[in-house]
Design a protein around this motif. Structure first.
Motif, PDB file in Angstrom:
ATOM      1  N   ILE A 239       0.849  -1.191   0.000  1.00  0.00           N
ATOM      2  CA  ILE A 239       0.000   0.000   0.000  1.00  0.00           C
ATOM      3  C   ILE A 239       0.884   1.239   0.000  1.00  0.00           C
ATOM      4  CG2 ILE A 239      -1.766   1.274   1.284  1.00  0.00           C
ATOM      5  CD1 ILE A 239      -2.772  -1.362   0.156  1.00  0.00           C
ATOM      6  N   THR A 243      -2.297   4.075  -3.951  1.00  0.00           N
ATOM      7  CA  THR A 243      -3.344   3.085  -3.713  1.00  0.00           C
ATOM      8  C   THR A 243      -4.731   3.729  -3.726  1.00  0.00           C
ATOM      9  OG1 THR A 243      -1.910   1.652  -2.410  1.00  0.00           O
ATOM     10  CG2 THR A 243      -4.280   1.454  -2.027  1.00  0.00           C
ATOM     11  N   TYR A 245      -8.219   2.315  -2.503  1.00  0.00           N
ATOM     12  CA  TYR A 245      -8.746   1.173  -1.758  1.00  0.00           C
ATOM     13  C   TYR A 245     -10.261   1.254  -1.690  1.00  0.00           C
ATOM     14  CZ  TYR A 245      -9.672  -2.030   2.124  1.00  0.00           C
ATOM     15  OH  TYR A 245     -10.159  -3.045   2.908  1.00  0.00           O
ATOM     16  N   THR A 265      -4.706   2.745   4.376  1.00  0.00           N
ATOM     17  CA  THR A 265      -4.657   3.575   3.171  1.00  0.00           C
ATOM     18  C   THR A 265      -4.351   5.017   3.527  1.00  0.00           C
ATOM     19  OG1 THR A 265      -6.270   2.110   2.117  1.00  0.00           O
ATOM     20  CG2 THR A 265      -5.932   4.269   1.111  1.00  0.00           C
ATOM     21  N   GLY A 270      -2.952   7.157   0.582  1.00  0.00           N
ATOM     22  CA  GLY A 270      -3.775   6.745  -0.552  1.00  0.00           C
ATOM     23  C   GLY A 270      -5.198   7.253  -0.467  1.00  0.00           C
ATOM     24  N   THR A 293      -7.456   0.024  -6.993  1.00  0.00           N
ATOM     25  CA  THR A 293      -6.303  -0.868  -7.127  1.00  0.00           C
ATOM     26  C   THR A 293      -6.317  -2.028  -6.126  1.00  0.00           C
ATOM     27  OG1 THR A 293      -4.945   0.494  -5.644  1.00  0.00           O
ATOM     28  CG2 THR A 293      -4.863   1.001  -8.007  1.00  0.00           C
TER      29      THR A 293
END
Length: 561
Positions: A239, A243, A245, A265, A270, A293
């Protein structure tokens, strides 16, 4: 970083001082709060997207400001560091803002599940001595405001109810006061953060045990151990700030919260995308539209996505890099379909809210990914696999899993009697899982200790039988359970759901297993076809309900003869 003494809360089992010191010396524990990692990302990327919830898109700065306002709201309503707040919200950005606010104020969120109702919520509120309850106004056909008032009546420590949505109309004077959650988290840009900074051993949150028997127990997760949990899961799942998520399973559950989940995340910088449910059509459409992703699912959800993609080809792009599957053992036959159909690398996850997380690695051989449930995410995770007498079993043999380590707590919250059964005096936790350790260190889950059918002294792994069932055309879901027998003690019953247009018989199962050369005692002696498997509140197949069902069927048959 905070070096002060942790808040004193009765009922918390701490790690021994020498063990805690060793974890700090090794760098596992950093005396650093979870929100400090997120705050660092706010400074690095204030204008980057942090969360997408339907039409709502929030940057890191906006999410942080919302948590600042929420933190002030909690304190304005009389909550203080160490107080517990029962948090029951669906997947929504408000959940994230409130959770971060709790970390920042020292108020401890108790992570209830959206499916919980009066019985479970009352139990949790009483056990935690919660001072407040956070709910959505409604959940499908249920008015949760009514449920919340009932809980507050049953659990007298609750002084406030925060509602996401419209408040109740015409509450009597005797009712517990309701407050609009929206007013607590009205964004005030630039508002100062609260001065409280948690110590590493302060409680970050209380998670729920995932067992299928009785009411849930509370699992203490500290900032030290939970931050380490998050960092190691981030590392193994790779991660980073790129990322995206997708969280479609409940984010109050450990899997989608911190393995690596939404917190992992945000710790990495992310983007989190939230959906209220993992329904296949919307989930796959969202994966494409938001260029997701990484995402997580339980096996039943993964299967529904695979079948939907096969039929409708909803996924058009190739953004999905990793599909994590956990919560229960994924059948090998289903595991083999993930990459060919969804285009993602499967990452099997076997873990528990009580600590230990095992994952297959993204670069593992295909056979390892499809047939094992991975190995510990940390080299500091200790594992012992023992027989019924507590003696170690050799690799390749099934045994009971014991574990301890820097993110596996030493006891449940206020559960001394259960702790005496679940934990050894030297801190090993017995998860109730039966596993086989391969020479390469990867674990294969053979079931739960009560999932091992004992047929006249011969032990049968439910998982082994289920894997054979999945090889039959038309089988959608399989669950092998013990049924009582007056002679052998237990015999094997197989429950199946079968796709429309297909027929599966007990003879089909027997023929397949006999052809494969399986010992005869492992062949199911009864087949029950059902339209839908019963599941627990976290989406796991409820084998306790199936054992009760087959017992009732046998009793009815006996009484009719």
């Amino acid at each position: 970083m905070s070096t002060r003494t942790p808040l004193a809360i009765d009922g918390v089992v701490r790690w021994p001082d020498d063990t805690a010191a060793a974890y700090r010396d090794a760098g596992y524990w950093q005396d650093r709060s979870i929100q400090s990692f997120i705050a660092a990302q706010v400074e690095i990327r204030p204008d980057d997207p942090a969360v997408i919830d339907g039409d709502v898109r929030m940057t890191y700065r906006e999410l942080w400001d919302a948590s600042t306002s929420c933190a002030r709201g909690l304190l304005d309503h009389g909550l203080a560091p160490g107080d517990r707040i029962l948090l029951q919200l669906p997947n929504c950005w408000q959940f994230g803002a409130l959770t971060i606010a709790c970390f920042r104020t020292g108020v401890i969120p108790v992570m209830a599940l959206p499916a919980h109702r009066r019985t479970e919520l009352t139990h949790l509120a009483r056990l935690a001595e919660a001072r407040a309850l956070v709910i959505a106004a409604t959940d499908r056909s249920t008015d949760l405001r009514v449920v919340a008032q009932q809980v507050a009546e049953d659990a007298t420590t609750i002084e406030s109810i925060f509602v996401l949505g419209e408040l109740s109309a015409g509450l009597p004077d005797s009712a517990t006061p309701e407050f609009a959650l929206a007013e607590c988290i009205a964004t005030v840009p630039g508002a100062k953060r609260e001065p409280f900074e948690p110590a590493g051993q302060d409680i970050a949150c209380l998670l729920l045990s995932g067992g299928t028997t009785g009411l849930p127990k509370l699992i203490v997760r500290t900032h030290d151990d939970y931050a380490y949990n998050i960092r190691k899961c981030n590392e193994v799942t790779e991660i980073d700030s790129d990322t995206v998520y997708l969280a479609s399973v409940p984010i109050s559950h450990n899997f989608a919260l911190a393995c690596p989940g939404i917190l992992g995340t945000w710790v990495a910088g992310g983007r989190v995308v939230l959906l209220p449910s993992p329904a296949p059509e919307r989930s796959l459409q969202t994966i494409d539209a938001e260029r997701v992703t990484v995402t997580a699912a339980v096996p039943a959800v993964a299967q529904s996505w695979i079948e939907h993609q096969r039929e409708h080809h909803t996924l058009k792009g190739s953004s999905l890099r990793v599909l994590q599957v956990g919560g229960s053992r994924m059948p090998d036959e289903l595991a083999a379909r993930v990459q060919p159909v969804l285009g993602a690398t499967l990452q099997q996850v076997f873990g528990m809210a009580e600590g230990l997380i095992n994952m297959t690695r993204l670069d593992d051989p295909t056979g390892t990914i499809e047939t094992t449930q991975g190995r510990p995410v940390s080299d500091a995770d200790e594992i012992a696999i023992v027989d019924e007498l507590g003696d170690p079993v050799p690799d390749g043999s099934p045994g009971r899993l014991l574990t301890r380590g820097p993110y596996t707590p030493r006891g449940y919250f206020r559960a001394a009697e259960h702790n005496a059964r679940a934990f050894t005096p030297d801190g090993w936790y017995g998860s109730g899982d039966i596993v086989i350790r391969r020479p390469d260190g990867n674990l294969v889950v053979a079931g739960r200790d009560k999932d091992m059918i004992n047929r006249g002294g011969e032990k049968i792994s439910a998982e082994e039988v289920e894997n054979f069932a999945y090889q039959l055309t038309g089988v959608e879901m399989a669950a092998a359970v013990a049924m009582p027998d007056p002679v052998l003690g237990e015999r094997l019953c197989l429950y199946l759901t079968v796709a429309d247009g297909h027929t599966v018989t007990l003879a089909d199962v027997a023929d397949l297993m006999q052809t494969a050369g399986v010992a005869r005692f492992k062949i199911p002696e009864r087949l029950v076809l059902v339209d839908q498997m019963p599941t627990t509140k976290v989406g796991k197949i409820d084998k306790k309900a199936m054992r009760e069902d087959i017992r009732a069927r046998l009793e009815r048959e006996l009484s009719s003869t």
